[in-house]
Design an enzyme around this catalytic site. Structure first.
Site, PDB file in Angstrom:
ATOM      1  N   ARG A   1       0.832  -1.198   0.000  1.00  0.00           N
ATOM      2  CA  ARG A   1       0.000   0.000   0.000  1.00  0.00           C
ATOM      3  C   ARG A   1       0.872   1.255   0.000  1.00  0.00           C
ATOM      4  O   ARG A   1       0.563   2.255  -0.658  1.00  0.00           O
ATOM      5  CB  ARG A   1      -0.927   0.004   1.222  1.00  0.00           C
ATOM      6  CG  ARG A   1      -2.015  -1.043   1.190  1.00  0.00           C
ATOM      7  CD  ARG A   1      -3.259  -0.585   0.469  1.00  0.00           C
ATOM      8  NE  ARG A   1      -3.852   0.569   1.141  1.00  0.00           N
ATOM      9  CZ  ARG A   1      -4.610   0.508   2.217  1.00  0.00           C
ATOM     10  NH1 ARG A   1      -4.872  -0.665   2.792  1.00  0.00           N
ATOM     11  NH2 ARG A   1      -5.109   1.606   2.732  1.00  0.00           N
TER      12      ARG A   1
ATOM     13  N   CYS B   1      -1.470   6.322   8.645  1.00  0.00           N
ATOM     14  CA  CYS B   1      -1.808   4.997   8.113  1.00  0.00           C
ATOM     15  C   CYS B   1      -2.928   5.191   7.095  1.00  0.00           C
ATOM     16  O   CYS B   1      -2.915   6.171   6.357  1.00  0.00           O
ATOM     17  CB  CYS B   1      -2.212   4.029   9.231  1.00  0.00           C
ATOM     18  SG  CYS B   1      -3.656   4.544  10.185  1.00  0.00           S
TER      19      CYS B   1
END
Length: 283
Positions: A180, A240
């Site tokens: 990611r 995040c």
């Protein structure tokens, strides 16, 4: 009370008049799980359920932004968490979501707060007592005091990246998976760019745990951060996807005596904003 407590410690403390145990398990709809139903089926005796999915700012489209202080205080009081309480959090989530509850409690003025090392999985594996149904605790007053010095906003993050970290500036540490972070894997949110913030480092939150789900501590924990390129003597802001696993890294840093800031909007905000810079590839 230490910030990280063992199952042995908690078993010996259960029943203490000032102790409050909280199940802070959060999972999303895609998991096919129902955290509230799981809590009612099996939880640590005396534990109440903190619904993190509802304990957020519902006036924004962002998934997990901090709620208003008065909303937070009201929810804590309804759970029986209040002034003078020692609060022990645990979860049974792959994202270690008790750390998000820990971060919110600290942000809103509660400081005698700990996380159960190994969570519900370790408690069950050791054959300890389990309760079912709902626990009802008497309401307690929760004096809320919002301390936002550890919270970073979109504008603050833009300013940080525009000025460059320098030798004293905050280092940005991303808790998402490597795929990611690099952009190899697309973001699951609609209209959200892949990749990461310029200059950010990457430490997937799983890197601060042992194989049995307990937190790394001491040199092993320090090495996890340093291997990601983080200088523990400089300020750090964690990020995040939505602010959940950034809290996990913030807790890990707390165990090392380091109080990090947290970008609450995280990539769900930054990655969807057309005015922000995004980069692909490794750090």
């Amino acid at each position: 009370m230490d910030a990280l407590v063992t199952t042995d410690w908690l078993a010996n403390e259960l029943g203490a008049s000032d102790l409050r145990v909280v199940d802070a398990t959060y999972v999303d709809a895609a998991s096919g799980r129902d955290a509230a139903a799981e809590y009612e089926k099996a939880h640590i005796p005396g534990a109440v359920f903190m619904n993190l999915g509802e304990l957020r700012d519902t006036d924004t489209d962002l998934p997990m932004m901090l709620p208003r202080p008065e909303k937070f205080a009201s929810r804590m009081q309804s759970l029986g968490l209040g002034d003078g309480s020692r609060i022990v959090l645990y979860d049974d989530s792959p994202w270690k979501t008790s750390a998000r509850a820990w971060w919110m409690l600290h942000t809103f003025g509660a400081h005698d707060v700990a996380i159960l090392d190994g969570g519900l999985a370790k408690w069950k594996a050791e054959g300890r007592d389990i309760a079912s149904g709902k626990e009802q605790l008497r309401h307690r007053h929760f004096t809320v005091w919002a301390d936002d010095k550890g919270v970073r906003t979109l504008e603050q993050m833009k300013a940080l990246l525009a000025s460059g970290p320098g030798e004293e500036g905050e280092q940005v540490l991303d808790a998402r998976s490597a795929a990611r972070f690099t952009g190899e894997e697309a973001d699951p949110r609609p209209a959200t760019h892949a990749g990461h913030m310029p200059g950010a480092k990457n430490l997937p939150y799983t890197g601060i745990f042992n194989a049995d789900g307990t937190y790394k501590t001491g040199d092993a924990l320090r090495q996890a951060f340093e291997s990601a390129g983080i200088d523990l003597d400089r300020p750090i802001v964690t990020t995040c996807g939505s602010g959940i696993t950034a809290s996990t890294l913030a807790f890990g840093l707390h165990l090392l005596g380091k109080d990090a800031a947290l970008y609450d909007g995280s990539w769900s905000e930054w990655g969807a904003d057309r005015t922000t810079a995004k980069v692909m590839g490794a750090a």
